[in-house]
Design an enzyme around this catalytic site. Structure first.
Site, PDB file in Angstrom:
ATOM      1  N   ASP A 200       0.872  -1.187   0.000  1.00 44.86           N
ATOM      2  CA  ASP A 200       0.000   0.000   0.000  1.00 44.86           C
ATOM      3  C   ASP A 200       0.904   1.230   0.000  1.00 44.86           C
ATOM      4  O   ASP A 200       2.121   1.130   0.208  1.00 44.86           O
ATOM      5  CB  ASP A 200      -0.899  -0.014   1.259  1.00 44.86           C
ATOM      6  CG  ASP A 200      -1.827   1.192   1.330  1.00 44.86           C
ATOM      7  OD1 ASP A 200      -2.418   1.567   0.301  1.00 44.86           O
ATOM      8  OD2 ASP A 200      -1.955   1.789   2.417  1.00 44.86           O
ATOM      9  N   SER A 201       0.287   2.391  -0.159  1.00 41.49           N
ATOM     10  CA  SER A 201       1.039   3.642  -0.027  1.00 41.49           C
ATOM     11  C   SER A 201       1.533   3.850   1.403  1.00 41.49           C
ATOM     12  O   SER A 201       2.485   4.595   1.622  1.00 41.49           O
ATOM     13  CB  SER A 201       0.140   4.822  -0.404  1.00 41.49           C
ATOM     14  OG  SER A 201      -0.992   4.850   0.450  1.00 41.49           O
TER      15      SER A 201
ATOM     16  N   CYS B 271      -4.429  -1.588  -1.905  1.00 41.82           N
ATOM     17  CA  CYS B 271      -4.594  -0.148  -2.089  1.00 41.82           C
ATOM     18  C   CYS B 271      -5.520   0.060  -3.281  1.00 41.82           C
ATOM     19  O   CYS B 271      -5.213  -0.414  -4.380  1.00 41.82           O
ATOM     20  CB  CYS B 271      -3.223   0.464  -2.365  1.00 41.82           C
ATOM     21  SG  CYS B 271      -3.253   2.213  -2.772  1.00 41.82           S
TER      22      CYS B 271
ATOM     23  N   GLU C 228      -2.538   8.011   8.933  1.00 48.32           N
ATOM     24  CA  GLU C 228      -1.080   7.810   8.996  1.00 48.32           C
ATOM     25  C   GLU C 228      -0.512   8.395  10.296  1.00 48.32           C
ATOM     26  O   GLU C 228       0.462   7.882  10.843  1.00 48.32           O
ATOM     27  CB  GLU C 228      -0.392   8.477   7.793  1.00 48.32           C
ATOM     28  CG  GLU C 228      -0.612   7.776   6.465  1.00 48.32           C
ATOM     29  CD  GLU C 228       0.187   6.486   6.299  1.00 48.32           C
ATOM     30  OE1 GLU C 228       1.391   6.477   6.625  1.00 48.32           O
ATOM     31  OE2 GLU C 228      -0.397   5.484   5.837  1.00 48.32           O
TER      32      GLU C 228
ATOM     33  N   CYS D 273     -11.094   2.840   0.167  1.00 48.57           N
ATOM     34  CA  CYS D 273      -9.676   3.118   0.433  1.00 48.57           C
ATOM     35  C   CYS D 273      -9.305   2.276   1.639  1.00 48.57           C
ATOM     36  O   CYS D 273     -10.055   2.243   2.632  1.00 48.57           O
ATOM     37  CB  CYS D 273      -9.475   4.602   0.747  1.00 48.57           C
ATOM     38  SG  CYS D 273      -7.822   4.993   1.384  1.00 48.57           S
TER      39      CYS D 273
ATOM     40  N   HIS E 244      -7.199   2.586   3.917  1.00 48.72           N
ATOM     41  CA  HIS E 244      -6.957   3.283   5.184  1.00 48.72           C
ATOM     42  C   HIS E 244      -8.256   3.416   6.002  1.00 48.72           C
ATOM     43  O   HIS E 244      -8.202   3.450   7.235  1.00 48.72           O
ATOM     44  CB  HIS E 244      -6.418   4.698   4.940  1.00 48.72           C
ATOM     45  CG  HIS E 244      -4.952   4.765   4.640  1.00 48.72           C
ATOM     46  ND1 HIS E 244      -4.423   4.403   3.427  1.00 48.72           N
ATOM     47  CD2 HIS E 244      -3.894   5.172   5.411  1.00 48.72           C
ATOM     48  CE1 HIS E 244      -3.098   4.591   3.455  1.00 48.72           C
ATOM     49  NE2 HIS E 244      -2.761   5.048   4.635  1.00 48.72           N
TER      50      HIS E 244
HETATM   51  N1  DGL Z   1      -4.837   3.072   1.049  1.00 45.40           N
HETATM   52  C1  DGL Z   1      -4.914   3.640  -0.230  1.00 45.40           C
HETATM   53  C2  DGL Z   1      -6.140   3.335  -1.020  1.00 45.40           C
HETATM   54  O1  DGL Z   1      -6.707   2.329  -0.832  1.00 45.40           O
HETATM   55  C3  DGL Z   1      -4.124   4.804  -0.540  1.00 45.40           C
HETATM   56  C4  DGL Z   1      -4.657   6.132  -0.235  1.00 45.40           C
HETATM   57  C5  DGL Z   1      -3.639   7.193  -0.519  1.00 45.40           C
HETATM   58  O2  DGL Z   1      -2.440   6.920  -0.390  1.00 45.40           O
HETATM   59  O3  DGL Z   1      -4.067   8.289  -0.879  1.00 45.40           O
HETATM   60  O4  DGL Z   1      -6.568   4.059  -1.851  1.00 45.40           O
END
Ligand code: DGL
Length: 281
Positions: free
Chosen positions: A10-11, A73, A154, A186, A188
């Protein structure tokens, strides 16, 4: 040859909401997790840039011995899933991606109105358009971006008044329009489900796709014949292109066990492992 591991990326911390479900689905399978925190958030970046990051991380995980990689992600899936599956350099690799969970939302809605929370890049991707086209005929789907929410998560601000106020600002208009299902588009966002459920009330189903993706990962793992037993104690290899100490400190609040965290750096489109931090006690 390195022993097979299941790769997940993931990011940043968001993919850990998927990793914890994969651990439940595949106990004892060695897992390698990459957080590209040098570049988080991905959500407002151009799709082509995110595709480059996703390709670099996937090549790294393949070199670590991963026959299966989970793109945990939505943004990277929107940007890169098709390209990863077609890349001849990655031939033989099985790639599992995140698809916005519009289908299960359409199955449960009674009001015929569902909300989707995701990043701008996810809404721009063809994957999102395809699932809405395929599964949401006759249902109103309302899109909502959440600028700044990934950064709150984060930073560990999972249950703070400012995070709650941000969520209320995005969700109240959706409630006013009659949603009874809310898709978390997302990875997160599952970390703020308690706040979301408090804001929405029990009449709204909040849908996290992670368990379904973990089941798909388990099917892929079985399909590549890699389901050999391993030592669960050594099964979790974390890595970040950001700060390993900050990453390690975030783990307990996100429901993941502590562990050593590798430090990664980008070099000309490739991810290179530099050092490994000892686990925090
Ligand atoms: N967790 C990510 C997603 O599912 C990344 C969100 C991001 O880095 O902006 O989109």
């Amino acid at each position: 040859m390195p022993l097979p591991v299941l790769g997940v990326f993931d990011s940043g911390l968001g993919g850990l909401s998927v990793l914890r479900e994969i651990r439940r689905a595949l106990p004892g399978v060695p897992l390698a997790y990459v957080a590209d925190q040098a570049h988080v958030p991905y959500g407002a970046r151009p799709l082509a840039e995110v595709r480059g990051f996703a390709e670099g991380i996937t090549r790294y995980l393949q070199a670590q011995g991963a026959p299966v990689v989970v793109v945990a992600c939505h943004t990277a899936s929107a940007a890169a899933l098709a390209a990863l599956r077609q890349n001849p350099e990655l031939a033989g690799l099985r790639v599992v991606g995140m698809e916005p969970a519009v289908k299960p939302a359409v199955e449960v809605t009674r009001t015929g109105v569902v909300g989707v929370l995701a990043t701008p890049a996810t809404f721009q991707g063809e994957l999102y358009a395809a699932v809405v086209e395929r599964f949401a005929q006759g249902v109103t789907v309302i899109q909502q971006v959440c600028p700044g929410l990934v950064q709150q998560i984060e930073a560990g601000r999972l249950d703070t008044p400012d995070t709650e106020a941000m969520l209320r600002g995005w969700v109240a208009p959706l409630l006013a329009r009659g949603i009874d299902a809310l898709v978390l588009g997302c990875t997160h966002y599952p970390f703020v489900i308690p706040l979301l459920q408090k804001i929405c009330g029990l009449g709204v189903r909040v849908i996290d796709p992670a368990p379904a993706v973990a089941r798909q990962a388990a099917r892929m793992w079985a399909a590549v014949g890699a389901d050999r037993p391993s030592a669960p104690a050594a099964a979790l290899d974390y890595a970040t292109s950001g700060d390993p100490t900050t990453f390690a400190a975030a783990l307990p609040a996100l429901g993941l066990p502590p562990g050593a965290v590798r430090s990664l750096r980008w070099q000309g489109g490739a991810l290179i492992a530099s050092t490994i931090e000892p686990p925090q006690s």
